[in-house]
Design a protein around this motif. Sequence first.
Motif, PDB file in Angstrom:
ATOM      1  N   VAL A 250       0.837  -1.202   0.000  1.00 60.08           N
ATOM      2  CA  VAL A 250       0.000   0.000   0.000  1.00 60.08           C
ATOM      3  C   VAL A 250       0.872   1.252   0.000  1.00 60.08           C
ATOM      4  O   VAL A 250       0.599   2.223  -0.720  1.00 60.08           O
ATOM      5  CB  VAL A 250      -0.945  -0.013   1.219  1.00 60.08           C
ATOM      6  CG1 VAL A 250      -1.664   1.330   1.357  1.00 60.08           C
ATOM      7  CG2 VAL A 250      -1.961  -1.141   1.087  1.00 60.08           C
TER       8      VAL A 250
ATOM      9  N   SER B 196      -0.301   2.631  -3.451  1.00 61.04           N
ATOM     10  CA  SER B 196      -1.601   3.292  -3.317  1.00 61.04           C
ATOM     11  C   SER B 196      -1.473   4.811  -3.390  1.00 61.04           C
ATOM     12  O   SER B 196      -0.470   5.388  -2.960  1.00 61.04           O
ATOM     13  CB  SER B 196      -2.261   2.906  -1.988  1.00 61.04           C
ATOM     14  OG  SER B 196      -2.572   1.528  -1.972  1.00 61.04           O
ATOM     15  N   GLU B 197      -2.492   5.413  -3.924  1.00 53.71           N
ATOM     16  CA  GLU B 197      -2.582   6.871  -3.935  1.00 53.71           C
ATOM     17  C   GLU B 197      -3.441   7.318  -2.758  1.00 53.71           C
ATOM     18  O   GLU B 197      -4.183   6.537  -2.175  1.00 53.71           O
ATOM     19  CB  GLU B 197      -3.182   7.355  -5.259  1.00 53.71           C
ATOM     20  CG  GLU B 197      -2.384   6.931  -6.475  1.00 53.71           C
ATOM     21  CD  GLU B 197      -0.940   7.440  -6.462  1.00 53.71           C
ATOM     22  OE1 GLU B 197      -0.710   8.536  -5.897  1.00 53.71           O
ATOM     23  OE2 GLU B 197      -0.062   6.752  -7.006  1.00 53.71           O
ATOM     24  N   ASP B 198      -3.351   8.593  -2.428  1.00 49.60           N
ATOM     25  CA  ASP B 198      -4.091   9.101  -1.277  1.00 49.60           C
ATOM     26  C   ASP B 198      -5.595   8.866  -1.415  1.00 49.60           C
ATOM     27  O   ASP B 198      -6.289   8.622  -0.421  1.00 49.60           O
ATOM     28  CB  ASP B 198      -3.825  10.593  -1.097  1.00 49.60           C
ATOM     29  CG  ASP B 198      -2.402  10.866  -0.609  1.00 49.60           C
ATOM     30  OD1 ASP B 198      -1.764   9.917  -0.112  1.00 49.60           O
ATOM     31  OD2 ASP B 198      -1.941  12.026  -0.727  1.00 49.60           O
ATOM     32  N   THR B 199      -6.084   8.882  -2.627  1.00 52.55           N
ATOM     33  CA  THR B 199      -7.526   8.726  -2.846  1.00 52.55           C
ATOM     34  C   THR B 199      -8.013   7.296  -2.604  1.00 52.55           C
ATOM     35  O   THR B 199      -9.191   7.080  -2.325  1.00 52.55           O
ATOM     36  CB  THR B 199      -7.882   9.138  -4.286  1.00 52.55           C
ATOM     37  OG1 THR B 199      -7.062   8.394  -5.201  1.00 52.55           O
ATOM     38  CG2 THR B 199      -7.667  10.628  -4.488  1.00 52.55           C
ATOM     39  N   THR B 200      -7.121   6.313  -2.713  1.00 48.19           N
ATOM     40  CA  THR B 200      -7.524   4.906  -2.553  1.00 48.19           C
ATOM     41  C   THR B 200      -6.920   4.250  -1.317  1.00 48.19           C
ATOM     42  O   THR B 200      -7.235   3.096  -1.019  1.00 48.19           O
ATOM     43  CB  THR B 200      -7.090   4.094  -3.781  1.00 48.19           C
ATOM     44  OG1 THR B 200      -5.649   4.109  -3.883  1.00 48.19           O
ATOM     45  CG2 THR B 200      -7.690   4.666  -5.058  1.00 48.19           C
TER      46      THR B 200
ATOM     47  N   ARG C 112      -7.162   4.564   2.013  1.00 52.98           N
ATOM     48  CA  ARG C 112      -8.028   4.114   3.101  1.00 52.98           C
ATOM     49  C   ARG C 112      -8.744   2.804   2.719  1.00 52.98           C
ATOM     50  O   ARG C 112      -8.781   1.860   3.488  1.00 52.98           O
ATOM     51  CB  ARG C 112      -9.046   5.198   3.443  1.00 52.98           C
ATOM     52  CG  ARG C 112      -9.856   4.913   4.702  1.00 52.98           C
ATOM     53  CD  ARG C 112     -10.796   6.075   5.009  1.00 52.98           C
ATOM     54  NE  ARG C 112     -10.066   7.313   5.223  1.00 52.98           N
ATOM     55  CZ  ARG C 112      -9.530   7.662   6.399  1.00 52.98           C
ATOM     56  NH1 ARG C 112      -9.631   6.850   7.436  1.00 52.98           N
ATOM     57  NH2 ARG C 112      -8.905   8.814   6.518  1.00 52.98           N
ATOM     58  N   ARG C 113      -9.271   2.769   1.506  1.00 55.35           N
ATOM     59  CA  ARG C 113      -9.937   1.555   1.040  1.00 55.35           C
ATOM     60  C   ARG C 113      -8.962   0.386   0.963  1.00 55.35           C
ATOM     61  O   ARG C 113      -9.273  -0.732   1.379  1.00 55.35           O
ATOM     62  CB  ARG C 113     -10.556   1.806  -0.326  1.00 55.35           C
ATOM     63  CG  ARG C 113     -11.331   0.619  -0.911  1.00 55.35           C
ATOM     64  CD  ARG C 113     -11.430   0.734  -2.417  1.00 55.35           C
ATOM     65  NE  ARG C 113     -10.115   0.616  -3.051  1.00 55.35           N
ATOM     66  CZ  ARG C 113      -9.860   1.001  -4.301  1.00 55.35           C
ATOM     67  NH1 ARG C 113     -10.804   1.547  -5.040  1.00 55.35           N
ATOM     68  NH2 ARG C 113      -8.646   0.856  -4.808  1.00 55.35           N
ATOM     69  N   ASP C 114      -7.766   0.649   0.443  1.00 55.73           N
ATOM     70  CA  ASP C 114      -6.781  -0.417   0.282  1.00 55.73           C
ATOM     71  C   ASP C 114      -6.369  -1.009   1.622  1.00 55.73           C
ATOM     72  O   ASP C 114      -6.159  -2.225   1.742  1.00 55.73           O
ATOM     73  CB  ASP C 114      -5.551   0.109  -0.455  1.00 55.73           C
ATOM     74  CG  ASP C 114      -5.859   0.514  -1.892  1.00 55.73           C
ATOM     75  OD1 ASP C 114      -6.897   0.059  -2.410  1.00 55.73           O
ATOM     76  OD2 ASP C 114      -5.070   1.287  -2.472  1.00 55.73           O
TER      77      ASP C 114
ATOM     78  N   GLU D 103      -9.127  -3.190   3.145  1.00 51.45           N
ATOM     79  CA  GLU D 103      -9.315  -4.470   2.448  1.00 51.45           C
ATOM     80  C   GLU D 103      -8.325  -5.549   2.883  1.00 51.45           C
ATOM     81  O   GLU D 103      -8.556  -6.731   2.646  1.00 51.45           O
ATOM     82  CB  GLU D 103      -9.164  -4.249   0.934  1.00 51.45           C
ATOM     83  CG  GLU D 103     -10.360  -3.560   0.285  1.00 51.45           C
ATOM     84  CD  GLU D 103     -10.147  -3.347  -1.206  1.00 51.45           C
ATOM     85  OE1 GLU D 103      -8.998  -3.546  -1.682  1.00 51.45           O
ATOM     86  OE2 GLU D 103     -11.112  -2.969  -1.889  1.00 51.45           O
TER      87      GLU D 103
END
Length: 502
Positions: A22, A26-30, A32-34, A37
């Motif tokens: 992550v 991962s980017e800041d926009t995704t 939290r979701r990543d 999960e």
Amino acid sequence: MRGSNTEIAVLRREIFKEVVRVAYDSEDTTMRRDLEEIPYKLSPDDNPKYRESIYRERAIASERIRLAMGMSLRPNDKPVYATSGLSKSNISDKYYEPPLMQVIPSACEACEENIYKVSDQCRGCIAHPCVSVCPVGAVSMVNGRSVIDQEKCIKCGKCKKECPYDAIVHRERPCAKSCGVRAIKSDKLGRAKIDNEICVACGQCMVACPFGAIADKSQLFQLIRAIRAGDYIVAAVAPAIVGQFGADVSLGQIRAGLLELGFKEMHEVAVGADVGVSTEARHYAKEVATGNVPFLLTSCCPSWAMLAEKQFPDIIDKVSNTLTPMVSTARSIKQKNPNARVVFIGPCASKKLEAGKESIRSDVDFVITFEELAAMFDERGVDLKAFEGETFAAEATALGRGYACAGGVSGAIKKCIEEYYPDVEVRMERADGLDECRKMLILAKAGKKNGCLIEGMGCAGGCVAGAGTCIPVNQATRTVEKVAQETPKKMPDKDLFKIELP
């Protein structure tokens, strides 16, 4: 269990790998979701791998993720998202919510603290010495078998010692048994709880827990964010690193792997150890041997130093003011390149606290363990053995490289004194493991160790036995000793302490 590929070791590695993924991808926009999960990725169906319930398993995984992000556990009595506080953790600087070591309550099995029980090996012998030897009458025969009245038992262990069939077992909470400073207590539900006023963050409780209920906080995530930001990241590797990623993996291959991850340089912390050897040898010869100072405590182990500070404050001034190898090396790196961000990579959990001490400028920006670095290599697909032919010129001496093993510090200082101050009589003592360290400090305080230089190692076996190592202690010891023996320069210069670090 250190060095064994247990399910706990596998689970910790998987958590670290997911956090590494992550942090890199991962980017800041995704993000939290990543992160949310990850527990479902590790436990994808209704069949739990480690617990009786898939829901408990995922909840524990969420807490482990938080700790791996440097965040604290969620409260048990409030609804808090698994990624609550992410905005504070998602930075490219050191991030740490105290305390360092935490028990995950939902993962703790509330092991019995200290109890003697009769097992099914009892033969109901006629002699029943367990009954006769008990000083308080807690053992009796019931239906032809020994029974211990737990209300009367004073935990003396005499019954166990006398049983000819070894039918009486002594059960101790593994984390508490491993804690040399007695920092493991119990909460109201009988689960383990760490007394942070006593804890010195050695991490041995984490290693000992067979349920993986104790973990330290990591700086992996923030380090990788700094790499992604393009910062000039320099690795300062502890002497114990040799052998941690394979018996035949050289320092040159480790350096190549670090460059692959985004590091810019690698240096040996053993260079700082060389400075420490020279400095403490002189201090002993000029101060302790002359009687100006009663005794000297080595400074390199932070858990040992914290033990002295917390439990023996009246002798804290006897801890050497020599910079620890980690700090000395970091300062050397930053004097060469003020823009460098230094990452100490070592075996030790408590170095994370040392790097953040306000009483001294450590110049260390991040601290990660060998276990955490292994997760970075694994997740990014870095095969160190593929870097065949990579070399690394020794920066340190044999004595500095030998610091990682118990006796390595005092042995190095002793050799320097004998070589450079031959008229000085050398008296050395060492304590291995926090329980022995505590006993040694009691003797020193009582004046029983005057004239001595005392080496203290919080982990029994030395740094090679740290909580963040990847291989068994005996294997690590052999590898460090072999590398030290093969090092061309054997000892540091006499006046190395006078040399201004480049």
